[in-house]
Design a protein around this motif. Structure first.
Motif, PDB file in Angstrom:
ATOM      1  N   GLN A 136       0.836  -1.203   0.000  1.00 59.88           N
ATOM      2  CA  GLN A 136       0.000   0.000   0.000  1.00 59.88           C
ATOM      3  C   GLN A 136       0.870   1.251   0.000  1.00 59.88           C
ATOM      4  O   GLN A 136       0.591   2.218  -0.710  1.00 59.88           O
ATOM      5  N   GLN A 137       1.938   1.242   0.789  1.00 61.13           N
ATOM      6  CA  GLN A 137       2.831   2.395   0.837  1.00 61.13           C
ATOM      7  C   GLN A 137       3.589   2.537  -0.486  1.00 61.13           C
ATOM      8  O   GLN A 137       3.762   3.632  -0.987  1.00 61.13           O
ATOM      9  N   ARG A 138       4.023   1.407  -1.063  1.00 61.46           N
ATOM     10  CA  ARG A 138       4.739   1.424  -2.341  1.00 61.46           C
ATOM     11  C   ARG A 138       3.892   2.079  -3.424  1.00 61.46           C
ATOM     12  O   ARG A 138       4.391   2.818  -4.268  1.00 61.46           O
ATOM     13  N   ALA A 139       2.580   1.815  -3.404  1.00 60.00           N
ATOM     14  CA  ALA A 139       1.678   2.347  -4.427  1.00 60.00           C
ATOM     15  C   ALA A 139       1.573   3.863  -4.373  1.00 60.00           C
ATOM     16  O   ALA A 139       1.192   4.491  -5.365  1.00 60.00           O
ATOM     17  N   THR A 140       1.906   4.483  -3.256  1.00 60.91           N
ATOM     18  CA  THR A 140       1.812   5.931  -3.133  1.00 60.91           C
ATOM     19  C   THR A 140       3.076   6.648  -3.590  1.00 60.91           C
ATOM     20  O   THR A 140       3.088   7.874  -3.671  1.00 60.91           O
ATOM     21  N   LEU A 141       4.136   5.896  -3.892  1.00 62.31           N
ATOM     22  CA  LEU A 141       5.416   6.500  -4.258  1.00 62.31           C
ATOM     23  C   LEU A 141       5.602   6.583  -5.770  1.00 62.31           C
ATOM     24  O   LEU A 141       5.027   5.804  -6.519  1.00 62.31           O
ATOM     25  N   ASP A 142       6.434   7.531  -6.203  1.00 61.26           N
ATOM     26  CA  ASP A 142       6.748   7.705  -7.621  1.00 61.26           C
ATOM     27  C   ASP A 142       7.909   6.789  -7.991  1.00 61.26           C
ATOM     28  O   ASP A 142       9.036   6.984  -7.533  1.00 61.26           O
ATOM     29  N   TRP A 143       7.640   5.794  -8.823  1.00 54.84           N
ATOM     30  CA  TRP A 143       8.674   4.853  -9.275  1.00 54.84           C
ATOM     31  C   TRP A 143       9.084   5.144 -10.713  1.00 54.84           C
ATOM     32  O   TRP A 143       9.787   4.360 -11.333  1.00 54.84           O
ATOM     33  N   GLY A 144       8.631   6.253 -11.256  1.00 54.95           N
ATOM     34  CA  GLY A 144       8.964   6.604 -12.633  1.00 54.95           C
ATOM     35  C   GLY A 144       7.957   6.016 -13.604  1.00 54.95           C
ATOM     36  O   GLY A 144       7.060   5.262 -13.232  1.00 54.95           O
ATOM     37  N   ILE A 145       8.124   6.366 -14.865  1.00 58.76           N
ATOM     38  CA  ILE A 145       7.234   5.860 -15.909  1.00 58.76           C
ATOM     39  C   ILE A 145       7.510   4.371 -16.089  1.00 58.76           C
ATOM     40  O   ILE A 145       8.668   3.968 -16.221  1.00 58.76           O
ATOM     41  N   PRO A 146       6.469   3.540 -16.097  1.00 63.78           N
ATOM     42  CA  PRO A 146       6.682   2.098 -16.303  1.00 63.78           C
ATOM     43  C   PRO A 146       7.378   1.838 -17.642  1.00 63.78           C
ATOM     44  O   PRO A 146       7.123   2.530 -18.629  1.00 63.78           O
TER      45      PRO A 146
END
Length: 164
Positions: free
Chosen positions: A36-46
């Motif tokens: 859930q926390q990971r989903a709120t972070l910016d990981w860049g464009i897939p």
């Protein structure tokens, strides 16, 4: 509470679940919170949303625009906003603009941390045609197949840690 009931004689013949199974349940609950926390972070464009660019276009864009483009591991990154913040100095990162800096980034000069890799993933703007296995991964997964060498039984993640 059940233990207290047992002490008062209100519960009896209690069974205890195996410790390993209890720990699995705890770990699964922790994983849900992490996800859930990971989903709120910016990981860049897939990766699957990035455009494939050939080397000539990459080199031309590097020279003719205000974008500071660097290729690392077959992925093109725009490091324009990061140049002045780079811990190694402005001159060092500037020397990699318009070039393939894979060796430099992955240990040729300095072995970057996971944090550096995560930050770099937020700067992705394209994939270099023929640059590495990323293009092959993108092609094969777009066809609904698994790239060679990937175990279909294990969950897969992309370089930024996102599930595939």
């Amino acid at each position: 509470m059940i233990w207290t009931w047992k002490q008062l004689g209100l519960a009896y013949d209690l069974k205890q679940f195996r410790y390993n199974e209890i720990e699995k349940g705890r770990l699964q609950q922790l994983q849900k919170k992490v996800d859930q926390q990971r989903a709120t972070l910016d990981w860049g464009i897939p990766l699957e949303q990035l455009r494939v660019v050939d080397w000539d276009e990459f080199a031309t864009k590097s020279r003719s625009t205000n974008m500071a483009l660097v290729a690392i591991g077959g992925i093109i990154h725009d490091v324009s906003d990061f140049i002045k913040e780079h811990p190694g100095g402005k001159a060092f990162i500037s020397s990699a603009i318009g070039k393939d800096a894979t060796a430099m980034f992955n240990g040729g000069v300095y072995q970057h941390s996971n944090a550096a890799h995560n930050l770099l993933s937020t700067m992705r703007v394209g994939i270099l045609r023929g640059g590495c296995e990323v293009e092959q991964w993108k092609y094969v997964t777009s066809k609904g197949k698994r790239p060679l060498g990937i175990d279909s039984e294990k969950p897969q993640i992309d370089p930024a840690g996102n599930p595939i």
